[in-house]
Write an enzyme that holds these catalytic residues in place. Sequence first.
Site, PDB file in Angstrom:
ATOM      1  N   GLU A  63      54.642  43.072  16.088  1.00 42.33           N
ATOM      2  CA  GLU A  63      55.630  42.695  17.103  1.00 42.33           C
ATOM      3  C   GLU A  63      55.317  41.316  17.672  1.00 42.33           C
ATOM      4  O   GLU A  63      56.212  40.471  17.834  1.00 42.33           O
ATOM      5  CB  GLU A  63      55.639  43.735  18.218  1.00 42.33           C
ATOM      6  N   ASP A  67      57.886  38.205  17.143  1.00 37.19           N
ATOM      7  CA  ASP A  67      58.489  37.557  18.308  1.00 37.19           C
ATOM      8  C   ASP A  67      58.457  36.034  18.142  1.00 37.19           C
ATOM      9  O   ASP A  67      59.439  35.336  18.423  1.00 37.19           O
ATOM     10  CB  ASP A  67      57.730  37.973  19.564  1.00 37.19           C
ATOM     11  N   ASP A 136      61.362  45.991  20.287  1.00 38.79           N
ATOM     12  CA  ASP A 136      60.008  45.728  19.799  1.00 38.79           C
ATOM     13  C   ASP A 136      59.902  46.010  18.297  1.00 38.79           C
ATOM     14  O   ASP A 136      59.216  45.285  17.568  1.00 38.79           O
ATOM     15  CB  ASP A 136      58.994  46.593  20.549  1.00 38.79           C
ATOM     16  N   GLU A 139      61.273  43.159  16.163  1.00 36.70           N
ATOM     17  CA  GLU A 139      60.306  42.073  16.065  1.00 36.70           C
ATOM     18  C   GLU A 139      59.180  42.428  15.094  1.00 36.70           C
ATOM     19  O   GLU A 139      58.719  41.571  14.322  1.00 36.70           O
ATOM     20  CB  GLU A 139      59.745  41.749  17.441  1.00 36.70           C
TER      21      GLU A 139
END
Length: 245
Positions: A63, A67, A136, A139
């Site tokens: 994650e 991101d 989440d 990502e």
Amino acid sequence: MNGNDTSLPHTDRDSPSGSPQGDLDGFLVSLGVAVEPELGELALTHRSWAYEHGGAPHNERLEFLGDSILGQAVTVKLYRDYPELSEGELAKRRAALVSTTALAEVARALGIGAVLKLGRGEDLTGGREKESLLADSVEAIIGAVYLSAGAAEAERFVLRLMETLLVDPDRFTDALDPKTALQQEAARRGLPHPPYDTTGSGPDHDRRYASRVTVDRVTGYGTGTSKKNAELAAARDAVSQLRRR
């Protein structure tokens, strides 16, 4: 999918959520990129499942990676597509695209909720519909694609995921705060701040909210897993209607 296919990958959203592991292979194939199976499974493993299985690995590191990749791909896309916009406007559009709400929309289109590996408690309390958890996971999947297929393919993958959001004309219309936008629309018409009528239904572990708001004979409707999200959706709907009149 190849690099020129910009359609949003999806899975069968009617897959039984009670046995997500059985759908994992099909889900990974549906992404249209060569994700290493171990990384794909890890991207869909929530820390609640890991905790219940002796501290197994989970998706938070992926994650973190995803991101960064998401932010870079969206930033470059906006910079190239909107040369007339200021830094502030570009930042606002980027924030709208990478917000939890936007990524949760992407997750629902992908059918991520059905294939997540969740702990029993998280599953019973509606984890498969929680916006933060879904965002989440998107990502984390991006991170898995990057490690499996490289930077160029990861960027293409991100832009395929974001395509529908990028062409949504309402996405960037005060997208970060639609309630404020609606207040401004009301003020322009000499009207007071609009009140929201919001109700909740369902058990505590799976609560759903519905909201409506009326301004100048236009009523916006919205639903969500929290009162705030339902009201934001209702405000966005009302703003969109008012600006089309």
